[in-house]
Design an enzyme around this catalytic site. Sequence first.
Site, PDB file in Angstrom:
ATOM      1  CB  CYS A 151      -0.919  -0.005   1.227  1.00  0.00           C
ATOM      2  SG  CYS A 151      -2.027   1.426   1.282  1.00  0.00           S
ATOM      3  N   GLY A 156      -1.133   2.225  -7.271  1.00  0.00           N
ATOM      4  CA  GLY A 156      -1.781   2.439  -8.573  1.00  0.00           C
ATOM      5  C   GLY A 156      -1.058   3.492  -9.380  1.00  0.00           C
ATOM      6  CD  GLU A 210      -6.899   1.537  -3.247  1.00  0.00           C
ATOM      7  OE1 GLU A 210      -6.664   0.595  -2.452  1.00  0.00           O
ATOM      8  OE2 GLU A 210      -6.592   2.718  -3.020  1.00  0.00           O
TER       9      GLU A 210
HETATM   10  N1  LIG Z   1      -6.208  -2.099  -2.654  1.00  0.00           N
HETATM   11  C1  LIG Z   1      -4.797  -2.467  -2.751  1.00  0.00           C
HETATM   12  C2  LIG Z   1      -4.057  -2.148  -1.432  1.00  0.00           C
HETATM   13  C3  LIG Z   1      -3.936  -0.673  -1.146  1.00  0.00           C
HETATM   14  C4  LIG Z   1      -3.383   0.084  -2.303  1.00  0.00           C
HETATM   15  C5  LIG Z   1      -3.494   1.608  -2.208  1.00  0.00           C
HETATM   16  N2  LIG Z   1      -4.283   2.120  -1.128  1.00  0.00           N
HETATM   17  C6  LIG Z   1      -2.118   2.240  -2.239  1.00  0.00           C
HETATM   18  O1  LIG Z   1      -1.942   3.371  -1.733  1.00  0.00           O
HETATM   19  O2  LIG Z   1      -1.200   1.609  -2.823  1.00  0.00           O
HETATM   20  C7  LIG Z   1      -4.682  -3.968  -3.034  1.00  0.00           C
HETATM   21  O3  LIG Z   1      -5.641  -4.691  -2.750  1.00  0.00           O
HETATM   22  O4  LIG Z   1      -3.622  -4.397  -3.529  1.00  0.00           O
END
Ligand SMILES: N[C@H](CCC[C@H](N)C(=O)O)C(=O)O
Length: 268
Positions: A73, A211, A199
């Site tokens: 994340c 992302g 997400e």
């Molecule tokens: N939803 C993402 C995790 C958090 C990603 C996002 N909040 C970031 O800042 O990278 C996943 O399931 O891989």
Amino acid sequence: MALRFHKMHGLGNDFVVIDAREQAVTMTDGLARALSDRKTGIGCDQLILIEPSAVATAKMRIFNADGGEVESCGNATRCVVSLLGGEATVETLGGLLDGRTIGGTVSVDLIEPRFDWDAIPLAYAMDTARMPVGWDELTDPVGVNVGNPHVVFFVDDVDAVPLDILGPQIETDPLFPARINVNIAQVVGPNHLKMRTFERGVGLTRACGTGACATGVAAIRRGLMKGPVTIDMPGGTLVIDWAPGRPVNMAGPATHVFTAEADISAFQ
Ligand SMILES: N[C@H](CCC[C@H](N)C(=O)O)C(=O)O
């Protein structure tokens, strides 16, 4: 049970951060989902646990709002680095991440991106630079793993795409055995992108750090631009830098909103 936590965010992608090095916390998917609920819990996109690490400054565990534990994340990593004093190596399921604070910005090296179909992962082999798949107007994406799985679609107008409808269809498509984070991006200038993310395990968020990393890497890999790339998301802007053979770097703010203590016995 009294629980001390920090409410933080990275460009509006918000977190409940619990330092389990200073209090005994047994996190389960169910408890993570309950605490993340914006109506009946504390409310956040991801619940973040800081634990001791034998190989890094600390370990960071990441639970999406649906309760699922995931590998990485980006926005939360900046928040944890700032909590740990502004310079730290953070151990995650997606790899060891080095972060440092430069002025008011936290800069983090994620991993070297992986492009092999079975590293995304996909259910079967295909060219991940131009995937021969599509969902309505979203076609021909790039697949990339930056610790967690992402698909990136380049479009003419990100605000015209019904991502709230197409996002969940793509997230749960059988092509993605681990599900997928869905990113749409528009070139708005030389080395400048505008993007939105649906997400995995959360839905639409105001920003997605991994992302943005995946999208910057995808644009560079496609030859649309060279790093560093400025990326505008609904919650604000990140700068992404990458060249083949290197880890992808992300730089941006980390905001500590408040610290509180809550009796969470109702959730147990
Ligand atoms: N939803 C993402 C995790 C958090 C990603 C996002 N909040 C970031 O800042 O990278 C996943 O399931 O891989």
